[in-house]
Design a protein around this motif. Structure first.
Motif, PDB file in Angstrom:
ATOM      1  N   LYS A 551      11.192 -46.357 128.502  1.00 17.16           N
ATOM      2  CA  LYS A 551      11.679 -46.786 127.739  1.00 17.16           C
ATOM      3  C   LYS A 551      11.358 -48.583 128.051  1.00 17.16           C
ATOM      4  O   LYS A 551      11.013 -49.023 129.056  1.00 17.16           O
ATOM      5  CB  LYS A 551      13.173 -47.565 127.803  1.00 17.16           C
ATOM      6  CG  LYS A 551      13.601 -47.878 126.301  1.00 17.16           C
ATOM      7  CD  LYS A 551      15.668 -48.414 126.074  1.00 17.16           C
ATOM      8  CE  LYS A 551      16.067 -48.583 124.845  1.00 17.16           C
ATOM      9  NZ  LYS A 551      16.916 -48.924 124.682  1.00 17.16           N
ATOM     10  N   GLY A 552      10.455 -48.695 126.362  1.00 14.87           N
ATOM     11  CA  GLY A 552      10.254 -50.037 126.849  1.00 14.87           C
ATOM     12  C   GLY A 552       8.307 -50.024 127.323  1.00 14.87           C
ATOM     13  O   GLY A 552       7.560 -51.275 127.792  1.00 14.87           O
ATOM     14  N   THR A 553       7.933 -48.925 127.427  1.00 15.39           N
ATOM     15  CA  THR A 553       6.753 -49.172 127.534  1.00 15.39           C
ATOM     16  C   THR A 553       5.759 -48.533 126.043  1.00 15.39           C
ATOM     17  O   THR A 553       6.470 -47.404 126.016  1.00 15.39           O
ATOM     18  CB  THR A 553       6.527 -48.103 129.083  1.00 15.39           C
ATOM     19  OG1 THR A 553       7.205 -46.396 128.846  1.00 15.39           O
ATOM     20  CG2 THR A 553       6.812 -48.417 130.053  1.00 15.39           C
ATOM     21  N   GLU A 554       5.174 -48.850 126.459  1.00 15.52           N
ATOM     22  CA  GLU A 554       3.670 -48.500 125.728  1.00 15.52           C
ATOM     23  C   GLU A 554       3.102 -46.854 125.629  1.00 15.52           C
ATOM     24  O   GLU A 554       3.301 -45.423 124.343  1.00 15.52           O
ATOM     25  CB  GLU A 554       2.593 -48.902 124.769  1.00 15.52           C
ATOM     26  CG  GLU A 554       3.319 -49.681 123.900  1.00 15.52           C
ATOM     27  CD  GLU A 554       2.394 -51.035 123.204  1.00 15.52           C
ATOM     28  OE1 GLU A 554       0.933 -50.765 123.585  1.00 15.52           O
ATOM     29  OE2 GLU A 554       2.673 -52.094 122.745  1.00 15.52           O
ATOM     30  N   LYS A 555       2.562 -46.306 126.636  1.00 15.85           N
ATOM     31  CA  LYS A 555       2.050 -44.839 127.569  1.00 15.85           C
ATOM     32  C   LYS A 555       2.681 -44.652 128.048  1.00 15.85           C
ATOM     33  O   LYS A 555       2.814 -45.328 128.321  1.00 15.85           O
ATOM     34  CB  LYS A 555       0.610 -45.792 128.251  1.00 15.85           C
ATOM     35  CG  LYS A 555      -0.563 -46.093 126.355  1.00 15.85           C
ATOM     36  CD  LYS A 555      -1.474 -45.942 127.124  1.00 15.85           C
ATOM     37  CE  LYS A 555      -1.918 -45.658 128.317  1.00 15.85           C
ATOM     38  NZ  LYS A 555      -3.337 -45.758 129.052  1.00 15.85           N
ATOM     39  N   PRO A 556       2.530 -42.916 128.029  1.00 19.79           N
ATOM     40  CA  PRO A 556       3.694 -42.589 128.761  1.00 19.79           C
ATOM     41  C   PRO A 556       2.666 -42.824 130.174  1.00 19.79           C
ATOM     42  O   PRO A 556       1.725 -42.314 129.696  1.00 19.79           O
ATOM     43  CB  PRO A 556       3.774 -40.786 128.352  1.00 19.79           C
ATOM     44  CG  PRO A 556       2.290 -41.083 127.211  1.00 19.79           C
ATOM     45  CD  PRO A 556       2.556 -42.013 126.541  1.00 19.79           C
ATOM     46  N   GLU A 557       3.005 -42.792 131.606  1.00 14.64           N
ATOM     47  CA  GLU A 557       2.481 -42.101 132.917  1.00 14.64           C
ATOM     48  C   GLU A 557       2.548 -40.295 132.680  1.00 14.64           C
ATOM     49  O   GLU A 557       3.416 -39.694 132.082  1.00 14.64           O
ATOM     50  CB  GLU A 557       3.223 -42.447 133.722  1.00 14.64           C
ATOM     51  CG  GLU A 557       3.808 -43.857 133.740  1.00 14.64           C
ATOM     52  CD  GLU A 557       2.732 -44.495 134.147  1.00 14.64           C
ATOM     53  OE1 GLU A 557       1.397 -44.414 135.019  1.00 14.64           O
ATOM     54  OE2 GLU A 557       2.145 -45.567 133.962  1.00 14.64           O
ATOM     55  N   THR A 558       0.975 -40.156 133.395  1.00 14.29           N
ATOM     56  CA  THR A 558       0.435 -38.520 134.120  1.00 14.29           C
ATOM     57  C   THR A 558       1.008 -38.126 135.286  1.00 14.29           C
ATOM     58  O   THR A 558       0.798 -39.447 135.739  1.00 14.29           O
ATOM     59  CB  THR A 558      -0.669 -38.382 133.094  1.00 14.29           C
ATOM     60  OG1 THR A 558      -0.832 -39.093 132.123  1.00 14.29           O
ATOM     61  CG2 THR A 558      -1.103 -37.083 133.353  1.00 14.29           C
TER      62      THR A 558
END
Ligand SMILES: C=Cc1c2[nH]c(c1C)Cc1[nH]c(c(CCC(=O)O)c1C)Cc1[nH]c(c(C)c1CCC(=O)O)Cc1[nH]c(c(C)c1C=C)C2
Length: 839
Positions: A551-558
């Motif tokens: 939540k609150g982040t634009e891009k996912p982490e991989t």
């Protein structure tokens, strides 16, 4: 230039350090490693060199030992090797590998006459920067430490003789380390050093080939040539063995792993990852600002000091999966803060059930046969129990078409309804806060469930277990054996054996704090608190990676792996928002696993001893409504594991001779003081409550399945009133509490209701199909609801990543691989097809 072998002080950084204090024999020698390429050495590779290419005279000596020592019931080396092979435990020069990290390997063996441990540790050289000096790298040294604990005269005599040869062996180190020091990467790759894939026999199944470690291979190859040329059979075998395994422990590309949830499961998962894959990058996502989940201890002020209240679990047992928590005590340096409740103390002996209108003490061997039998014949709580047990032997087994049944129905059929409603339901309240007629017999009592069909009944199963050993899954047997080879601090081990449960002076929250400290200090662990995860989905080519969107982040982490330590409901929310494949699906990943809400009300009264001595009491479902209109599940007498100031007062100690206490401690013996034990005595005994005069501390547990379907739960004020009402009726406690704490733990205990196993199988299939081994699950909703079970599921899930198995964490559900384990005395032969363990 290599330095010569030199005696050094016992290395503090070794995992053996807790064992030093009570050792009978101990020594440590160091040899400086050449600077060139020393980054390539792993302790494992060096240990194999040191141990496996020993001179001919040593082989001869071992042969003589093997001929002579069995006369004194000491295992010959062939038997040690065979036992380890059989159990799938790796060995170095016949000795089981007990612990392995990049910088330290520990081998050792427990025998009837002595226990020994040897550590091969690589560390920064204490001689300063040495070596060739052309790469500017500070020198390193190998430190070999041997620690021996003797069990008697034979052990002491044996070590006196062996000491002489031990020193001779140590002086050979230099020769071996030089063998690895001057090899070059080019040499490592040259034809005569090449170990072909076909020669490698992996010791574990499903070993993937995608994470070869060039560094480990170089180190290995660099030590290999002399031995291979010499055609040393054992050595060659060990090197190949190592070559196969080295791929499991290090990789060029560090693992990138996300853990969802920073309760005890998430934290311990991260901890085991730092141990098994030290180079992994780990990110912990936690939705709340606080870590630790349900483990939450609070220090509360009272008139004459402070007391400790636990909102959730308060004590841990050392048996079964509890061995993992006990290991954490040792590894995190928490043993000195522990309080152990003695097996013979009142807390262990006095457990009560409230029925119909009074507390009835449960039978215990220490009360004597006549008292136990009299109680069983006269107290209504035991009505039907003796007859139920006697007739169980002759009760027909169920039809094999029955797939599952509630605990209540199962035991009702076999023992009668009264024992279920008056006794068993109370036990289920104390563990699951659950309803006997909803919980699954197959999941909660798998042994009895299977015994009914296989041996004809529960009692028959018990008799068979006596004769042939306990029936456990192979997975469980392997775990027990692995734990057996752990390098215990002997004093901690002795303490755990003598005590039924333990806690910490600052509460179980200290376990969370210890884990957190470790993780923060590790360097490659990132905590993302106040970061609820919104979505988890496969990414990369063919789903080779997995994305986490917080939540609150634009891009996912991989990531390469995601381990969910979330509840099934929460996991479903983040996995069903979008499918892992192209189509959107609304089928939840995990079928519904219900959970109950428990309210814990902690109270502290000024007057001491308001409750009888004991652990507490449980309230069964059969207790008449008018005796329990509050719907309480039970009351815990927290003072039972909280030593009083009297216990800490030296004048009251049963043993007051400090030198005697000190001597016993150093000899690895345990001395209990007034029903408690402390590892740090006599210096500083621990207590949770820091008060001048102890009062009475209790916790009332309310709700659980009694609150099923309730639209709302009691407020804090109502909870306090309910708890006080219970205490007034049952214990006649009328006074105002000096301190209290009310906690509503929503959906805190998952309920393994009838059909649980099938639901887990479905979840396993969906995880496999939709997440292709990238998403694994751990926690208290699959195979045990306690803290110890959370640690175990974390342990298993980390092991599957370490071993490169694409698993879900639910593989062990409904396994059909069963074995029987039987306690064996050291030295007893293990029969073919039988697994022996003294765990
Ligand atoms: C705090 C509420 C909990 C209840 N059950 C559990 C918790 C954490 C889980 C649990 N409790 C026990 C076990 C068995 C294994 C074990 O560690 O002993 C499990 C898995 C036993 C237990 N029950 C109570 C206590 C004090 C203990 C010892 C361990 C612990 O601290 O939880 C008392 C108790 N627990 C619950 C209720 C309703 C209850 C009543 C007196 C629910």
């Amino acid at each position: 230039m290599l330095s010569t072998v030199r005696a050094v002080s016992y290395p503090k950084e070794s995992k053996l350090s807790p064992l030093y204090k009570s050792a009978y024999f101990i020594d440590a020698f160091a040899v400086t490693l050449p600077a060139k390429r020393h980054k390539d050495y792993t302790a494992d590779a060096l240990a194999r060199v040191v141990f496996s290419d020993l001179p001919t005279w040593f082989t001869l000596l071992m042969w003589i030992r093997d001929q002579v020592m069995p006369i004194f019931s000491v295992k010959p080396s062939t038997e040690i090797q065979a036992a380890a092979d059989k159990q799938g435990i790796e060995t170095i020069c016949v000795f089981p590998v007990l612990s392995r990290e990049d910088n330290e390997v520990i081998v050792g063996e427990n025998d009837s006459h002595l226990d020994f441990r040897t550590s091969v540790l690589i560390r920064e050289s204490r001689l300063g920067a040495v070596g060739d000096g052309d790469d500017g790298v500070r020198g390193r040294e190998l430190v070999a430490t041997t620690v021996v604990h003797c069990h008697g005269l034979l052990g002491k005599a044996y070590i006196t003789v062996i000491k002489v040869f031990h020193v001779m062996i140590v002086s050979e180190f230099e020769r071996y380390t030089s063998a690895c020091g001057y090899s070059t990467p080019a040499a490592a790759l040259s034809a005569d050093l090449h170990i072909s894939q076909s020669q490698i026999r992996p010791s574990r199944s499903n070993v993937h080939d995608d994470s070869h470690s060039s560094s480990t291979r170089l180190a290995l190859s660099s030590v290999a040539p002399a031995m291979l040329r010499r055609g040393h059979g054992l050595t060659t075998r060990l090197i190949r063995h190592h070559a196969a395994n080295s791929r499991l422990y290090s990789t060029n590309e560090p693992h990138n792993i996300a853990i969802l949830g920073a309760g005890i499961t998430g934290l311990s998962t991260a901890y085991y990852l730092t141990q098994s894959l030290p180079s992994a990058n780990i990110t912990l996502y936690e939705s709340s600002p606080r870590i630790g989940g349900w483990l939450s201890s609070h220090r509360v002020p009272v008139k004459d000091g402070t007391i400790l209240f636990e909102a959730g679990p308060r004590t841990l047992r050392p048996n079964g999966n509890g061995v993992l928590a006990a290991r954490l005590l040792q590894e995190l340096g928490l043993a000195k803060d522990a309080i152990f409740a003695q097996r013979t103390g009142p807390a262990a002996k006095n457990r009560y059930v409230y029925y119909p209108d009074r507390m009835v003490r449960m039978p215990h061997p220490s009360f004597g046969l006549s008292e136990n039998i009299w109680n069983m014949l006269t107290e209504p709580v035991f009505a039907g129990t003796l007859w139920g047990v006697a007739s169980e032997f002759f009760t027909a087994a169920r039809s094999d078409s029955v797939q599952d049944e509630s605990v209540g129905d199962f035991f009702g059929r076999r023992l009668g309804k009264q024992p279920v409603d008056r006794l068993l339901s109370a036990v289920l309240h104390g563990i699951y806060a659950g309803d006997a007629y909803q919980l699954s017999a197959k999941s909660l009592f798998p042994t009895q469930w299977h015994d009914e069909l296989q041996t004809g009944g529960i009692l028959r199963g018990v008799l068979k277990a006596q004769a042939d050993g306990r029936r456990v899954t192979r997975h469980e047997a392997d775990f027990l054996l692995e734990m057996k080879y752990y390098a215990w601090d002997p004093l901690l081990k002795a303490t755990l054996v003598e005590n039924t449960c333990w806690t910490l002076k600052d509460g179980l929250q200290a376990l969370v704090d210890g884990l957190t400290r470790h993780l923060l200090g590790h360097g490659s662990v990132t905590f993302k608190t106040s970061s609820p995860v919104e979505e988890v989905k496969l990414s990369g080519q063919n789903g080779s990676t997995i994305d986490v969107l917080a939540k609150g982040t634009e891009k996912p982490e991989t990531y390469r792996h995601v381990i969910s330590a979330l509840s099934p409901t929460h996991l479903n929310q983040v996995t069903t928002s979008s499918s892992t494949t192209s189509t959107t699906t609304s089928t939840p990943l995990i079928p519904t696993i219900p959970a109950v809400t428990v309210m814990t009300v902690n109270l502290y009264f000024r007057t001491p001893d308001l409750n009888p001595p004991g652990f507490g009491y449980l309230i069964p479902r059969a207790t008449p409504f008018e005796q329990n209109p509050e719907r309480a599940l039970g009351v815990v007498f927290d003072t039972a594991y909280s030593p009083s100031p009297k216990d800490l007062d030296f004048a009251n100690w049963q043993i007051t001779d400090t030198s005697q206490l000190q001597a016993a401690r150093e000899a690895g013996q345990l001395i209990n003081v007034n029903d408690f034990a402390w590892l740090n005595m006599p210096e500083r005994p621990n207590a949770q409550d820091d008060v001048k005069e102890r009062g009475t501390k209790v916790t009332v547990m309310l709700g659980g399945h009694w609150w099923d379907g309730w639209p709302s739960f009691p407020s804090e004020k109502e909870g306090l009133a309910l708890a006080r009402s219970v205490l007034e009726r049952h214990l006649n406690i009328k006074e105002e509490p000096e301190a209290y704490m009310v906690n509503l733990q929503s959906d805190c205990i998952p309920q393994y209701t009838v059909g649980h196993e099938d639901r887990l199988k479905t979840a396993h299939g969906r995880l496999q199909q939709q997440y292709k081994g990238r998403l694994r699950v751990a926690g208290n909703w699959m195979a045990g609801v306690g803290v110890n079970d959370c640690l175990r599921s974390a342990w298993d899930v980390v092991r599957s990543i370490k071993d490169n198995r694409d698993e879900t964490g639910l593989e062990k559900v409904a396994t059909d691989e069963w074995v029987r384990i039987k306690a064996v005395k050291p030295g007893d032969p293990v029969k073919e097809g039988e697994r022996g363990t003294t765990v």
